[in-house]
Design an enzyme around this catalytic site. Sequence first.
Site, short mmCIF file in Angstrom:
data_model
loop_
_atom_site.label_atom_id
_atom_site.label_comp_id
_atom_site.label_asym_id
_atom_site.label_seq_id
_atom_site.Cartn_x
_atom_site.Cartn_y
_atom_site.Cartn_z
N MET A 79 0.84 -1.19 0.00
CA MET A 79 0.00 0.00 0.00
C MET A 79 0.88 1.25 0.00
O MET A 79 1.89 1.31 0.68
CB MET A 79 -0.97 0.01 1.18
CG MET A 79 -0.36 0.08 2.55
SD MET A 79 -1.67 0.23 3.79
CE MET A 79 -0.73 0.08 5.30
N TYR A 357 4.76 2.92 12.63
CA TYR A 357 4.04 2.84 11.36
C TYR A 357 2.60 2.37 11.54
O TYR A 357 2.22 1.87 12.59
CB TYR A 357 4.77 2.05 10.30
CG TYR A 357 5.17 0.62 10.54
CD1 TYR A 357 6.06 0.01 9.67
CD2 TYR A 357 4.67 -0.15 11.59
CE1 TYR A 357 6.44 -1.32 9.82
CE2 TYR A 357 5.05 -1.47 11.76
CZ TYR A 357 5.93 -2.05 10.87
OH TYR A 357 6.29 -3.36 11.04
N GLU A 358 1.80 2.59 10.50
CA GLU A 358 0.34 2.38 10.55
C GLU A 358 -0.31 3.25 11.62
O GLU A 358 -1.34 2.89 12.19
CB GLU A 358 0.00 0.90 10.78
CG GLU A 358 0.65 -0.06 9.81
CD GLU A 358 0.43 0.33 8.36
OE1 GLU A 358 -0.59 0.95 8.04
OE2 GLU A 358 1.33 0.04 7.54
N GLY A 359 0.28 4.40 11.89
CA GLY A 359 -0.26 5.33 12.88
C GLY A 359 0.42 5.13 14.22
O GLY A 359 0.40 4.03 14.78
N GLN A 364 -3.29 6.25 17.32
CA GLN A 364 -4.24 5.17 17.63
C GLN A 364 -5.11 5.55 18.84
O GLN A 364 -6.32 5.29 18.87
CB GLN A 364 -3.49 3.87 17.95
CG GLN A 364 -2.62 3.35 16.82
CD GLN A 364 -3.39 3.05 15.56
OE1 GLN A 364 -4.52 2.59 15.59
NE2 GLN A 364 -2.78 3.33 14.42
#
Length: 523
Positions: A79, A357-359, A364
Amino acid sequence: MYSEAGWISLEMPSEYGGQGLPNTIGLMRSEFVATANWTWGMYPGLSAGAMQTILLHGTTEQKQTYLPQMTSGKWSGVMDLTEAQAGTDLNQVKTRAVPQPDGTYRLTGEKIFISCGEHQMAENIIHIVLARLPDAPPGTRGISLFLVPKYQVKADGTLDKSKKNIELGSIEHKMGIHGSSTCVMVLNESVGTLIGKPNKGLKHMFTFMNFARLGTALQGIGTMELAFQNSLPYTRERMSMRALSGTKSADKPGDTIINHPDVRRMLLTQKAFSEGARAMLYETGKLADGMMAAKTEKERDQLEHVMGLQTPILKGFLTELSIECAYYGQQVYGGHGYIVEWGMEQIARDARISTLYEGTTGVQALDLLGRKILTTKPPMGLLLSRAKAILGFCAANATNTEMMPYLTKLSSLATRWVWLTTKLAAKASRDKEIVGAASYDFLMYSGYTTMAYQWARMMEIAFRQVKKSTGDEKDFYQAKIQTGQFYFDYIVPRTRGHSAAMMAGSKAHLQMKEDNFICTLDR
Protein backbone atom coordinates in the site's frame (compact mmCIF):
# COMPACT_ATOMS: atom_id res chain seq x y z
CA MET A 1 8.88 -22.41 -1.33
CA TYR A 2 6.53 -20.55 1.04
CA SER A 3 4.01 -19.96 -1.76
CA GLU A 4 4.42 -23.45 -3.24
CA ALA A 5 3.60 -24.96 0.15
CA GLY A 6 0.28 -23.09 0.07
CA TRP A 7 0.87 -20.86 3.07
CA ILE A 8 0.11 -17.60 1.28
CA SER A 9 -3.24 -18.87 -0.07
CA LEU A 10 -4.80 -20.17 3.16
CA GLU A 11 -7.51 -17.53 3.62
CA MET A 12 -8.16 -16.63 -0.02
CA PRO A 13 -11.32 -17.85 -1.79
CA SER A 14 -10.98 -21.05 -3.79
CA GLU A 15 -12.28 -19.35 -6.96
CA TYR A 16 -9.00 -17.39 -7.09
CA GLY A 17 -6.79 -20.35 -6.24
CA GLY A 18 -6.98 -20.06 -2.46
CA GLN A 19 -7.95 -22.64 0.15
CA GLY A 20 -10.97 -20.76 1.51
CA LEU A 21 -9.96 -21.10 5.16
CA PRO A 22 -10.97 -18.53 7.82
CA ASN A 23 -8.80 -15.46 8.36
CA THR A 24 -8.19 -16.69 11.90
CA ILE A 25 -6.23 -19.63 10.48
CA GLY A 26 -4.19 -17.15 8.49
CA LEU A 27 -3.50 -15.19 11.67
CA MET A 28 -2.15 -18.31 13.34
CA ARG A 29 0.18 -18.93 10.40
CA SER A 30 1.25 -15.29 10.43
CA GLU A 31 2.03 -15.39 14.14
CA PHE A 32 4.57 -18.16 13.58
CA VAL A 33 6.10 -16.15 10.75
CA ALA A 34 6.11 -12.95 12.82
CA THR A 35 7.92 -14.63 15.69
CA ALA A 36 10.43 -16.39 13.45
CA ASN A 37 11.20 -13.47 11.12
CA TRP A 38 8.90 -10.47 11.14
CA THR A 39 10.98 -8.59 8.57
CA TRP A 40 10.50 -11.27 5.92
CA GLY A 41 6.89 -11.84 6.94
CA MET A 42 6.01 -8.28 5.94
CA TYR A 43 6.18 -9.26 2.26
CA PRO A 44 3.38 -11.88 2.28
CA GLY A 45 1.60 -9.96 5.05
CA LEU A 46 1.19 -6.80 2.98
CA SER A 47 0.19 -8.90 -0.02
CA ALA A 48 -2.64 -10.36 2.05
CA GLY A 49 -3.91 -6.87 2.86
CA ALA A 50 -3.78 -5.86 -0.80
CA MET A 51 -5.67 -9.01 -1.79
CA GLN A 52 -8.39 -8.39 0.80
CA THR A 53 -8.79 -4.81 -0.45
CA ILE A 54 -9.20 -5.94 -4.07
CA LEU A 55 -11.51 -8.75 -2.99
CA LEU A 56 -13.83 -6.42 -1.07
CA HIS A 57 -13.74 -3.29 -3.25
CA GLY A 58 -12.28 -4.20 -6.65
CA THR A 59 -14.07 -4.71 -9.94
CA THR A 60 -14.67 -8.15 -11.40
CA GLU A 61 -11.92 -7.50 -13.92
CA GLN A 62 -9.45 -6.46 -11.21
CA LYS A 63 -10.23 -9.57 -9.18
CA GLN A 64 -9.86 -11.91 -12.14
CA THR A 65 -6.68 -10.25 -13.38
CA TYR A 66 -4.79 -9.85 -10.11
CA LEU A 67 -6.08 -12.16 -7.38
CA PRO A 68 -5.09 -15.54 -8.89
CA GLN A 69 -1.52 -14.35 -9.48
CA MET A 70 -1.29 -12.81 -6.00
CA THR A 71 -2.83 -15.87 -4.36
CA SER A 72 -0.21 -18.05 -6.02
CA GLY A 73 2.56 -15.79 -4.71
CA LYS A 74 3.80 -14.96 -8.22
CA TRP A 75 2.75 -11.35 -7.66
CA SER A 76 2.85 -9.42 -4.37
CA GLY A 77 1.07 -6.32 -3.09
CA VAL A 78 1.76 -3.20 -1.01
CA MET A 79 0.00 0.00 0.00
CA ASP A 80 1.19 3.49 -0.95
CA LEU A 81 -0.28 6.13 1.36
CA THR A 82 2.40 8.34 2.85
CA GLU A 83 3.94 11.39 1.18
CA ALA A 84 6.67 13.69 2.46
CA GLN A 85 4.12 16.28 3.60
CA ALA A 86 1.32 13.80 4.36
CA GLY A 87 1.96 11.19 7.00
CA THR A 88 -0.86 10.71 9.45
CA ASP A 89 -2.63 13.74 7.98
CA LEU A 90 -3.87 12.37 4.66
CA ASN A 91 -5.70 15.64 3.98
CA GLN A 92 -2.40 16.75 2.45
CA VAL A 93 -2.07 13.98 -0.15
CA LYS A 94 -0.98 15.58 -3.45
CA THR A 95 -0.58 12.60 -5.81
CA ARG A 96 -2.82 13.22 -8.84
CA ALA A 97 -4.80 10.78 -10.96
CA VAL A 98 -6.02 12.00 -14.36
CA PRO A 99 -8.74 9.96 -16.11
CA GLN A 100 -8.01 8.65 -19.61
CA PRO A 101 -10.38 7.89 -22.50
CA ASP A 102 -9.81 4.13 -22.10
CA GLY A 103 -11.05 4.16 -18.49
CA THR A 104 -7.59 4.03 -16.89
CA TYR A 105 -5.89 6.84 -14.95
CA ARG A 106 -2.45 8.43 -15.12
CA LEU A 107 -0.95 8.96 -11.66
CA THR A 108 1.79 11.42 -10.81
CA GLY A 109 3.38 11.91 -7.40
CA GLU A 110 5.85 10.53 -4.89
CA LYS A 111 5.19 8.15 -1.99
CA ILE A 112 7.55 7.52 0.92
CA PHE A 113 7.96 4.84 3.61
CA ILE A 114 6.49 2.17 1.32
CA SER A 115 7.26 -1.12 3.05
CA CYS A 116 8.31 -3.88 0.61
CA GLY A 117 7.79 -1.43 -2.25
CA GLU A 118 10.48 -2.95 -4.46
CA HIS A 119 12.12 -6.38 -4.47
CA GLN A 120 12.88 -9.37 -6.69
CA MET A 121 10.85 -12.02 -4.87
CA ALA A 122 7.81 -11.62 -7.12
CA GLU A 123 7.30 -11.15 -10.86
CA ASN A 124 5.04 -8.15 -10.29
CA ILE A 125 4.21 -5.85 -7.37
CA ILE A 126 0.70 -4.44 -7.09
CA HIS A 127 0.59 -1.00 -5.48
CA ILE A 128 -2.64 0.16 -3.82
CA VAL A 129 -2.31 3.95 -4.09
CA LEU A 130 -4.15 6.93 -2.63
CA ALA A 131 -4.48 9.87 -5.05
CA ARG A 132 -6.76 12.77 -6.02
CA LEU A 133 -8.89 13.19 -9.12
CA PRO A 134 -8.72 16.61 -10.86
CA ASP A 135 -12.20 17.61 -9.66
CA ALA A 136 -11.87 16.10 -6.18
CA PRO A 137 -13.16 18.07 -3.18
CA PRO A 138 -10.52 19.14 -0.63
CA GLY A 139 -9.47 17.06 2.34
CA THR A 140 -10.00 13.35 2.85
CA ARG A 141 -13.38 13.59 1.11
CA GLY A 142 -11.49 13.95 -2.16
CA ILE A 143 -9.19 10.93 -1.97
CA SER A 144 -9.62 7.97 -4.32
CA LEU A 145 -7.98 4.55 -4.38
CA PHE A 146 -6.12 3.11 -7.35
CA LEU A 147 -4.42 -0.11 -8.38
CA VAL A 148 -1.03 0.52 -9.97
CA PRO A 149 1.06 -2.52 -11.02
CA LYS A 150 4.84 -2.38 -11.22
CA TYR A 151 4.50 -3.90 -14.70
CA GLN A 152 1.37 -3.40 -16.75
CA VAL A 153 -0.63 -6.51 -17.58
CA LYS A 154 -1.30 -7.20 -21.26
CA ALA A 155 -4.63 -8.44 -22.59
CA ASP A 156 -3.31 -12.02 -22.66
CA GLY A 157 -2.29 -11.84 -18.99
CA THR A 158 1.46 -11.57 -19.59
CA LEU A 159 3.53 -8.68 -18.26
CA ASP A 160 4.87 -5.78 -20.27
CA LYS A 161 8.40 -5.57 -18.89
CA SER A 162 9.62 -3.03 -21.41
CA LYS A 163 9.16 -0.30 -18.80
CA LYS A 164 8.37 -0.12 -15.12
CA ASN A 165 5.01 1.52 -14.47
CA ILE A 166 6.13 2.77 -11.03
CA GLU A 167 9.76 3.47 -10.19
CA LEU A 168 11.91 3.04 -7.10
CA GLY A 169 13.27 6.42 -5.96
CA SER A 170 15.43 5.19 -3.09
CA ILE A 171 15.54 2.78 -0.17
CA GLU A 172 15.47 4.19 3.36
CA HIS A 173 18.24 3.38 5.88
CA LYS A 174 16.54 2.32 9.11
CA MET A 175 17.11 1.46 12.76
CA GLY A 176 15.72 -2.07 12.33
CA ILE A 177 13.74 -4.45 10.08
CA HIS A 178 16.67 -4.27 7.68
CA GLY A 179 15.39 -7.16 5.56
CA SER A 180 12.30 -5.18 4.56
CA SER A 181 12.84 -2.67 1.76
CA THR A 182 11.29 0.63 2.86
CA CYS A 183 11.04 2.63 -0.34
CA VAL A 184 10.43 5.97 -1.94
CA MET A 185 8.19 5.21 -4.94
CA VAL A 186 7.85 7.59 -7.88
CA LEU A 187 4.73 7.73 -10.04
CA ASN A 188 5.29 9.53 -13.33
CA GLU A 189 2.24 9.20 -15.57
CA SER A 190 1.84 5.70 -14.07
CA VAL A 191 -1.14 3.77 -15.41
CA GLY A 192 -3.67 2.71 -12.79
CA THR A 193 -7.29 1.65 -12.42
CA LEU A 194 -9.82 2.91 -9.89
CA ILE A 195 -10.71 0.70 -6.93
CA GLY A 196 -14.24 1.28 -5.67
CA LYS A 197 -15.98 4.63 -6.03
CA PRO A 198 -14.38 8.02 -6.79
CA ASN A 199 -13.55 10.09 -3.68
CA LYS A 200 -14.26 7.09 -1.40
CA GLY A 201 -10.67 5.93 -1.38
CA LEU A 202 -10.02 6.46 2.30
CA LYS A 203 -13.04 4.34 3.24
CA HIS A 204 -11.85 1.57 0.92
CA MET A 205 -8.25 1.92 2.07
CA PHE A 206 -9.31 1.41 5.67
CA THR A 207 -9.86 -2.25 4.78
CA PHE A 208 -6.14 -2.48 3.99
CA MET A 209 -5.17 -0.20 6.90
CA ASN A 210 -7.15 -2.23 9.43
CA PHE A 211 -5.58 -5.46 8.18
CA ALA A 212 -2.16 -3.77 8.30
CA ARG A 213 -2.83 -2.55 11.84
CA LEU A 214 -3.83 -6.06 12.88
CA GLY A 215 -0.62 -7.20 11.23
CA THR A 216 1.33 -4.70 13.29
CA ALA A 217 -0.40 -5.96 16.43
CA LEU A 218 0.73 -9.39 15.29
CA GLN A 219 4.27 -8.03 15.10
CA GLY A 220 3.83 -7.00 18.72
CA ILE A 221 2.85 -10.55 19.69
CA GLY A 222 5.76 -11.95 17.72
CA THR A 223 8.11 -9.62 19.59
CA MET A 224 6.68 -10.60 22.98
CA GLU A 225 6.92 -14.30 22.19
CA LEU A 226 10.40 -14.08 20.70
CA ALA A 227 11.70 -12.07 23.66
CA PHE A 228 10.19 -14.61 26.06
CA GLN A 229 11.48 -17.64 24.13
CA ASN A 230 14.99 -16.21 24.22
CA SER A 231 14.79 -15.03 27.83
CA LEU A 232 13.50 -18.22 29.46
CA PRO A 233 16.33 -20.66 28.56
CA TYR A 234 18.97 -18.09 29.49
CA THR A 235 17.48 -17.62 32.96
CA ARG A 236 17.45 -21.39 33.51
CA GLU A 237 21.15 -21.68 32.64
CA ARG A 238 22.77 -18.44 33.79
CA MET A 239 24.05 -18.65 37.37
CA SER A 240 24.44 -15.55 39.50
CA MET A 241 24.29 -15.01 43.28
CA ARG A 242 22.11 -17.07 45.63
CA ALA A 243 18.36 -17.14 45.97
CA LEU A 244 17.11 -15.00 48.86
CA SER A 245 15.14 -17.94 50.25
CA GLY A 246 18.23 -20.12 50.43
CA THR A 247 20.73 -21.88 48.19
CA LYS A 248 19.14 -23.90 45.37
CA SER A 249 22.30 -25.41 43.80
CA ALA A 250 24.93 -25.93 46.49
CA ASP A 251 27.29 -27.69 44.07
CA LYS A 252 27.28 -24.74 41.68
CA PRO A 253 28.98 -21.32 41.99
CA GLY A 254 25.57 -19.66 42.07
CA ASP A 255 21.86 -20.28 41.59
CA THR A 256 20.23 -19.88 38.22
CA ILE A 257 18.76 -16.42 37.87
CA ILE A 258 15.23 -17.73 37.35
CA ASN A 259 15.19 -18.16 41.12
CA HIS A 260 15.32 -14.39 41.65
CA PRO A 261 11.88 -12.72 42.03
CA ASP A 262 12.78 -9.75 39.84
CA VAL A 263 13.80 -12.03 36.99
CA ARG A 264 10.54 -13.92 37.37
CA ARG A 265 8.69 -10.59 37.28
CA MET A 266 10.14 -9.95 33.84
CA LEU A 267 9.50 -13.48 32.57
CA LEU A 268 5.93 -13.55 33.86
CA THR A 269 5.23 -10.15 32.35
CA GLN A 270 6.44 -11.38 28.96
CA LYS A 271 4.39 -14.58 29.31
CA ALA A 272 1.23 -12.82 30.52
CA PHE A 273 1.42 -10.23 27.76
CA SER A 274 2.11 -12.66 24.91
CA GLU A 275 -0.65 -15.10 25.89
CA GLY A 276 -3.16 -12.37 26.67
CA ALA A 277 -2.33 -10.54 23.43
CA ARG A 278 -2.81 -13.73 21.43
CA ALA A 279 -6.33 -14.17 22.81
CA MET A 280 -7.16 -10.53 22.05
CA LEU A 281 -5.99 -10.77 18.45
CA TYR A 282 -7.72 -14.05 17.64
CA GLU A 283 -11.01 -12.76 19.00
CA THR A 284 -10.75 -9.83 16.58
CA GLY A 285 -9.74 -12.24 13.83
CA LYS A 286 -13.15 -13.86 14.15
CA LEU A 287 -14.71 -10.47 13.36
CA ALA A 288 -12.61 -10.32 10.20
CA ASP A 289 -13.95 -13.75 9.28
CA GLY A 290 -17.47 -12.42 9.76
CA MET A 291 -16.73 -9.45 7.51
CA MET A 292 -15.52 -11.67 4.70
CA ALA A 293 -18.57 -13.96 5.04
CA ALA A 294 -21.12 -11.14 5.34
CA LYS A 295 -23.90 -11.38 2.77
CA THR A 296 -24.81 -7.68 2.76
CA GLU A 297 -22.83 -4.45 2.88
CA LYS A 298 -24.81 -3.40 5.97
CA GLU A 299 -23.79 -6.55 7.83
CA ARG A 300 -20.18 -6.08 6.79
CA ASP A 301 -20.20 -2.43 7.88
CA GLN A 302 -21.58 -3.38 11.32
CA LEU A 303 -18.80 -5.88 11.89
CA GLU A 304 -16.24 -3.40 10.58
CA HIS A 305 -17.42 -0.85 13.16
CA VAL A 306 -16.94 -3.37 15.99
CA MET A 307 -13.56 -4.34 14.59
CA GLY A 308 -12.79 -0.64 14.32
CA LEU A 309 -13.13 -0.26 18.10
CA GLN A 310 -10.73 -3.11 18.82
CA THR A 311 -8.15 -2.34 16.11
CA PRO A 312 -6.57 0.78 17.71
CA ILE A 313 -6.42 -1.04 21.05
CA LEU A 314 -4.65 -3.98 19.47
CA LYS A 315 -2.29 -1.90 17.37
CA GLY A 316 -1.51 0.80 19.94
CA PHE A 317 -1.59 -1.16 23.19
CA LEU A 318 0.04 -4.42 22.10
CA THR A 319 2.94 -2.75 20.32
CA GLU A 320 3.67 -0.64 23.41
CA LEU A 321 3.75 -3.83 25.48
CA SER A 322 6.01 -5.47 22.92
CA ILE A 323 8.61 -2.74 23.47
CA GLU A 324 8.45 -3.50 27.19
CA CYS A 325 8.92 -7.22 26.54
CA ALA A 326 11.91 -6.57 24.28
CA TYR A 327 13.37 -4.36 27.00
CA TYR A 328 12.94 -7.12 29.57
CA GLY A 329 14.64 -9.52 27.18
CA GLN A 330 17.72 -7.31 27.22
CA GLN A 331 17.48 -6.82 31.00
CA VAL A 332 17.41 -10.57 31.63
CA TYR A 333 20.65 -10.95 29.70
CA GLY A 334 22.29 -8.00 31.43
CA GLY A 335 25.25 -6.69 29.45
CA HIS A 336 24.96 -9.61 27.05
CA GLY A 337 21.58 -8.23 25.99
CA TYR A 338 23.25 -5.13 24.58
CA ILE A 339 25.69 -6.82 22.22
CA VAL A 340 24.92 -8.26 18.79
CA GLU A 341 26.07 -11.80 19.55
CA TRP A 342 22.96 -12.83 21.51
CA GLY A 343 20.37 -11.22 19.24
CA MET A 344 18.36 -9.47 21.94
CA GLU A 345 19.31 -6.01 20.67
CA GLN A 346 17.92 -6.93 17.24
CA ILE A 347 14.56 -7.80 18.80
CA ALA A 348 14.51 -4.35 20.40
CA ARG A 349 15.50 -2.60 17.15
CA ASP A 350 13.02 -4.47 15.00
CA ALA A 351 10.21 -3.93 17.52
CA ARG A 352 10.64 -0.18 17.70
CA ILE A 353 8.95 0.52 14.37
CA SER A 354 5.74 -1.17 15.50
CA THR A 355 4.64 1.82 17.60
CA LEU A 356 5.33 4.17 14.66
CA TYR A 357 4.04 2.84 11.36
CA GLU A 358 0.34 2.38 10.55
CA GLY A 359 -0.26 5.33 12.88
CA THR A 360 1.76 6.08 16.02
CA THR A 361 0.49 5.11 19.45
CA GLY A 362 -0.74 8.67 19.96
CA VAL A 363 -2.70 8.53 16.71
CA GLN A 364 -4.24 5.17 17.63
CA ALA A 365 -5.21 6.59 21.02
CA LEU A 366 -6.82 9.66 19.49
CA ASP A 367 -8.63 7.47 16.96
CA LEU A 368 -9.98 5.25 19.74
CA LEU A 369 -11.25 7.95 22.08
CA GLY A 370 -12.07 10.68 19.58
CA ARG A 371 -13.45 8.81 16.56
CA LYS A 372 -14.48 5.35 17.73
CA ILE A 373 -16.08 6.27 21.05
CA LEU A 374 -17.00 9.92 21.63
CA THR A 375 -18.22 10.74 18.12
CA THR A 376 -20.03 7.51 17.23
CA LYS A 377 -23.81 7.30 16.97
CA PRO A 378 -25.06 6.56 19.50
CA PRO A 379 -22.18 8.06 21.52
CA MET A 380 -20.17 5.40 23.36
CA GLY A 381 -22.34 2.72 21.76
CA LEU A 382 -19.50 0.35 20.85
CA LEU A 383 -17.80 0.74 24.22
CA LEU A 384 -21.05 0.16 26.11
CA SER A 385 -21.61 -3.05 24.15
CA ARG A 386 -18.09 -4.20 24.98
CA ALA A 387 -18.46 -3.38 28.67
CA LYS A 388 -21.84 -5.13 28.73
CA ALA A 389 -20.25 -8.30 27.34
CA ILE A 390 -17.56 -8.22 30.05
CA LEU A 391 -20.08 -7.65 32.83
CA GLY A 392 -22.27 -10.39 31.36
CA PHE A 393 -19.35 -12.82 31.59
CA CYS A 394 -18.80 -11.82 35.22
CA ALA A 395 -22.49 -12.32 36.04
CA ALA A 396 -22.58 -15.71 34.31
CA ASN A 397 -19.71 -16.93 36.50
CA ALA A 398 -20.78 -15.20 39.72
CA THR A 399 -21.13 -18.50 41.61
CA ASN A 400 -17.62 -19.66 40.71
CA THR A 401 -15.76 -19.19 44.00
CA GLU A 402 -12.35 -19.83 42.43
CA MET A 403 -12.91 -17.03 39.96
CA MET A 404 -14.47 -14.57 42.39
CA PRO A 405 -11.30 -12.53 43.19
CA TYR A 406 -10.62 -12.01 39.49
CA LEU A 407 -14.21 -11.38 38.46
CA THR A 408 -14.46 -8.70 41.14
CA LYS A 409 -11.45 -6.91 39.69
CA LEU A 410 -12.68 -7.39 36.12
CA SER A 411 -16.18 -6.06 36.79
CA SER A 412 -14.64 -3.06 38.55
CA LEU A 413 -12.42 -2.39 35.52
CA ALA A 414 -15.35 -2.57 33.10
CA THR A 415 -17.62 -0.40 35.24
CA ARG A 416 -14.91 2.20 35.70
CA TRP A 417 -14.17 2.08 31.95
CA VAL A 418 -17.70 3.30 31.27
CA TRP A 419 -17.53 5.86 34.09
CA LEU A 420 -14.21 7.28 32.85
CA THR A 421 -15.54 7.57 29.31
CA THR A 422 -18.68 9.33 30.49
CA LYS A 423 -16.62 11.79 32.54
CA LEU A 424 -14.27 12.45 29.61
CA ALA A 425 -17.23 13.07 27.32
CA ALA A 426 -18.58 15.63 29.78
CA LYS A 427 -15.19 17.29 30.17
CA ALA A 428 -14.72 17.40 26.38
CA SER A 429 -17.83 19.53 25.98
CA ARG A 430 -15.99 22.25 27.95
CA ASP A 431 -12.38 21.48 27.07
CA LYS A 432 -11.70 20.10 23.57
CA GLU A 433 -8.04 19.48 24.39
CA ILE A 434 -8.94 16.89 27.04
CA VAL A 435 -9.40 14.28 24.32
CA GLY A 436 -5.79 14.65 23.18
CA ALA A 437 -4.48 14.92 26.73
CA ALA A 438 -6.31 11.83 28.00
CA SER A 439 -6.22 9.60 24.92
CA TYR A 440 -2.94 7.74 25.60
CA ASP A 441 -3.95 6.81 29.13
CA PHE A 442 -7.42 5.90 27.91
CA LEU A 443 -5.90 3.59 25.29
CA MET A 444 -3.70 1.85 27.85
CA TYR A 445 -6.57 1.51 30.34
CA SER A 446 -8.73 0.05 27.57
CA GLY A 447 -5.97 -2.37 26.64
CA TYR A 448 -5.36 -3.62 30.16
CA THR A 449 -9.10 -4.04 30.67
CA THR A 450 -9.54 -5.94 27.42
CA MET A 451 -6.61 -8.20 28.23
CA ALA A 452 -8.00 -8.79 31.73
CA TYR A 453 -11.23 -10.00 30.11
CA GLN A 454 -9.30 -12.46 27.97
CA TRP A 455 -7.31 -13.69 30.95
CA ALA A 456 -10.51 -14.21 32.97
CA ARG A 457 -11.97 -16.26 30.14
CA MET A 458 -8.83 -18.40 29.93
CA MET A 459 -8.68 -18.84 33.69
CA GLU A 460 -12.32 -19.93 33.90
CA ILE A 461 -11.61 -22.73 31.43
CA ALA A 462 -8.32 -23.63 33.10
CA PHE A 463 -9.92 -23.92 36.55
CA ARG A 464 -12.39 -26.44 35.09
CA GLN A 465 -9.85 -28.41 33.09
CA VAL A 466 -7.14 -28.64 35.74
CA LYS A 467 -9.41 -30.75 37.93
CA LYS A 468 -9.75 -33.49 35.35
CA SER A 469 -6.27 -33.39 33.88
CA THR A 470 -3.05 -35.19 34.70
CA GLY A 471 0.63 -34.90 33.82
CA ASP A 472 1.71 -32.27 31.31
CA GLU A 473 -1.86 -31.26 30.58
CA LYS A 474 -2.48 -30.52 34.26
CA ASP A 475 0.75 -28.51 34.41
CA PHE A 476 -0.35 -26.53 31.36
CA TYR A 477 -3.64 -25.48 32.93
CA GLN A 478 -1.98 -24.80 36.28
CA ALA A 479 0.55 -22.51 34.59
CA LYS A 480 -2.29 -20.75 32.78
CA ILE A 481 -4.04 -20.06 36.09
CA GLN A 482 -0.86 -18.85 37.75
CA THR A 483 0.01 -16.56 34.85
CA GLY A 484 -3.50 -15.11 35.02
CA GLN A 485 -3.13 -14.57 38.76
CA PHE A 486 0.10 -12.67 38.11
CA TYR A 487 -1.68 -10.50 35.54
CA PHE A 488 -4.51 -9.58 37.91
CA ASP A 489 -2.28 -9.10 40.96
CA TYR A 490 0.70 -7.35 39.37
CA ILE A 491 -0.35 -5.85 36.01
CA VAL A 492 -3.95 -4.71 36.59
CA PRO A 493 -2.92 -2.17 39.28
CA ARG A 494 -1.29 -0.15 36.47
CA THR A 495 -4.80 0.94 35.48
CA ARG A 496 -5.05 3.12 38.59
CA GLY A 497 -2.29 5.39 37.33
CA HIS A 498 -3.82 5.63 33.86
CA SER A 499 -7.23 6.34 35.40
CA ALA A 500 -5.86 9.20 37.52
CA ALA A 501 -3.82 10.64 34.65
CA MET A 502 -6.69 10.82 32.17
CA MET A 503 -8.87 12.61 34.73
CA ALA A 504 -6.19 15.23 35.44
CA GLY A 505 -7.29 17.40 32.52
CA SER A 506 -5.29 19.20 29.83
CA LYS A 507 -3.97 22.18 31.81
CA ALA A 508 -0.69 20.53 32.78
CA HIS A 509 -0.04 19.72 29.12
CA LEU A 510 -0.81 23.14 27.70
CA GLN A 511 -0.07 25.81 30.30
CA MET A 512 3.64 26.14 29.48
CA LYS A 513 4.58 28.68 26.81
CA GLU A 514 6.28 27.14 23.80
CA ASP A 515 9.49 29.14 24.37
CA ASN A 516 9.69 27.90 27.96
CA PHE A 517 10.36 24.34 26.78
CA ILE A 518 13.92 25.60 26.30
CA CYS A 519 15.35 25.02 29.77
CA THR A 520 18.48 27.21 29.63
CA LEU A 521 18.55 30.83 30.77
CA ASP A 522 20.68 31.82 27.77
CA ARG A 523 18.20 31.90 24.90
